[in-house]
Design a protein around this motif. Structure first.
Motif, PDB file in Angstrom:
ATOM      1  N   ASN A  45       0.550  -1.608   0.076  1.00  0.00           N
ATOM      2  CA  ASN A  45       0.227   0.393   0.320  1.00  0.00           C
ATOM      3  C   ASN A  45       0.704   1.563  -0.032  1.00  0.00           C
ATOM      4  OD1 ASN A  45      -2.301   1.310  -0.353  1.00  0.00           O
ATOM      5  ND2 ASN A  45      -2.566   1.573   2.123  1.00  0.00           N
ATOM      6  N   MET A  46       1.644   1.551  -1.050  1.00  0.00           N
ATOM      7  CA  MET A  46       2.304   2.460  -1.033  1.00  0.00           C
ATOM      8  C   MET A  46       2.308   2.901  -2.701  1.00  0.00           C
ATOM      9  SD  MET A  46       6.045   1.159   0.989  1.00  0.00           S
ATOM     10  CE  MET A  46       6.716   2.367   1.319  1.00  0.00           C
ATOM     11  N   ASN A  47       2.807   3.852  -2.774  1.00  0.00           N
ATOM     12  CA  ASN A  47       3.072   4.713  -4.287  1.00  0.00           C
ATOM     13  C   ASN A  47       4.979   3.499  -4.789  1.00  0.00           C
ATOM     14  OD1 ASN A  47       6.139   5.789  -3.548  1.00  0.00           O
ATOM     15  ND2 ASN A  47       4.453   8.146  -3.814  1.00  0.00           N
ATOM     16  N   ARG A  48       5.321   3.289  -6.021  1.00  0.00           N
ATOM     17  CA  ARG A  48       5.902   2.812  -6.377  1.00  0.00           C
ATOM     18  C   ARG A  48       7.626   3.533  -6.456  1.00  0.00           C
ATOM     19  NH1 ARG A  48      10.336   3.234 -10.065  1.00  0.00           N
ATOM     20  NH2 ARG A  48       8.985   4.641 -10.990  1.00  0.00           N
ATOM     21  N   SER A  49       7.514   4.999  -6.099  1.00  0.00           N
ATOM     22  CA  SER A  49       8.250   5.785  -6.241  1.00  0.00           C
ATOM     23  C   SER A  49       8.969   5.935  -4.608  1.00  0.00           C
ATOM     24  CB  SER A  49       7.967   7.250  -6.637  1.00  0.00           C
ATOM     25  OG  SER A  49       7.520   7.709  -5.578  1.00  0.00           O
ATOM     26  N   SER A  50       8.375   5.246  -3.960  1.00  0.00           N
ATOM     27  CA  SER A  50       8.888   4.988  -2.608  1.00  0.00           C
ATOM     28  C   SER A  50       9.644   3.958  -2.559  1.00  0.00           C
ATOM     29  CB  SER A  50       8.238   4.659  -1.319  1.00  0.00           C
ATOM     30  OG  SER A  50       7.164   6.136  -1.340  1.00  0.00           O
ATOM     31  N   VAL A  51       8.959   2.637  -2.919  1.00  0.00           N
ATOM     32  CA  VAL A  51      10.325   1.064  -3.356  1.00  0.00           C
ATOM     33  C   VAL A  51      11.228   1.488  -4.007  1.00  0.00           C
ATOM     34  CG1 VAL A  51      10.154  -0.765  -4.159  1.00  0.00           C
ATOM     35  CG2 VAL A  51       8.059  -0.495  -2.991  1.00  0.00           C
ATOM     36  N   SER A  52      11.318   2.363  -4.528  1.00  0.00           N
ATOM     37  CA  SER A  52      12.372   3.026  -6.066  1.00  0.00           C
ATOM     38  C   SER A  52      13.750   3.797  -4.694  1.00  0.00           C
ATOM     39  CB  SER A  52      12.057   3.280  -7.030  1.00  0.00           C
ATOM     40  OG  SER A  52      13.440   3.905  -7.364  1.00  0.00           O
ATOM     41  N   ASN A  53      13.387   4.510  -4.249  1.00  0.00           N
ATOM     42  CA  ASN A  53      13.823   5.336  -3.153  1.00  0.00           C
ATOM     43  C   ASN A  53      14.494   4.389  -2.114  1.00  0.00           C
ATOM     44  OD1 ASN A  53      13.718   7.521  -4.141  1.00  0.00           O
ATOM     45  ND2 ASN A  53      12.150   8.308  -3.361  1.00  0.00           N
ATOM     46  N   MET A  54      13.964   4.160  -1.403  1.00  0.00           N
ATOM     47  CA  MET A  54      14.418   2.158  -0.774  1.00  0.00           C
ATOM     48  C   MET A  54      15.469   1.785  -1.553  1.00  0.00           C
ATOM     49  SD  MET A  54      10.791   1.118   2.283  1.00  0.00           S
ATOM     50  CE  MET A  54       9.913   0.888   0.850  1.00  0.00           C
ATOM     51  N   ILE A  55      15.187   0.726  -2.693  1.00  0.00           N
ATOM     52  CA  ILE A  55      16.519   0.678  -3.303  1.00  0.00           C
ATOM     53  C   ILE A  55      17.327   0.766  -3.502  1.00  0.00           C
ATOM     54  CG2 ILE A  55      16.919  -0.730  -5.380  1.00  0.00           C
ATOM     55  CD1 ILE A  55      13.492  -2.153  -5.144  1.00  0.00           C
ATOM     56  N   ARG A  56      17.037   2.298  -3.725  1.00  0.00           N
ATOM     57  CA  ARG A  56      18.751   3.747  -3.995  1.00  0.00           C
ATOM     58  C   ARG A  56      19.136   3.812  -3.102  1.00  0.00           C
ATOM     59  NH1 ARG A  56      16.747   7.995  -6.932  1.00  0.00           N
ATOM     60  NH2 ARG A  56      14.795   7.733  -6.883  1.00  0.00           N
ATOM     61  N   GLY A  57      18.758   3.389  -1.835  1.00  0.00           N
ATOM     62  CA  GLY A  57      19.128   3.920  -0.422  1.00  0.00           C
ATOM     63  C   GLY A  57      18.655   5.485  -0.099  1.00  0.00           C
TER      64      GLY A  57
END
Length: 83
Positions: A45-57
């Motif tokens: 229940n998040m937006n994809r950009s938040s997951v992307s930011n987590m992956i990029r640190g």
């Protein structure tokens, strides 16, 4: 020689390294399980950009988010954490 554009304290440097390591581990797990960032974001229940930011640190991961990621991926937190 390339110089840093901002000076980091030791604590900030260590925090950034941990975030990057967690992100790299998350990326490898997503690849191995053939799960997209979009699908993980939807499950959490998040937006994809938040997951992307987590992956990029680039985004701090809360303990709640860490637990939720582990539940959704069926992994233990030790698989994400670099320590």
């Amino acid at each position: 020689m390339k110089y840093l554009t901002k000076r980091l304290s030791y604590e900030q440097y260590e925090e950034e390294n941990v975030l990057i390591a967690v992100g790299q581990n998350l990326k490898q797990i997503l690849i191995s399980k053939k799960i997209s960032q979009s699908l993980l974001a939807e499950k959490m229940n998040m937006n994809r950009s938040s997951v992307s930011n987590m992956i990029r640190g680039k985004q701090t991961i809360t303990l709640y988010s860490l637990e939720k990621i582990c539940q959704e991926l069926g992994i233990k937190s030790q698989e994400l954490l670099p320590f």
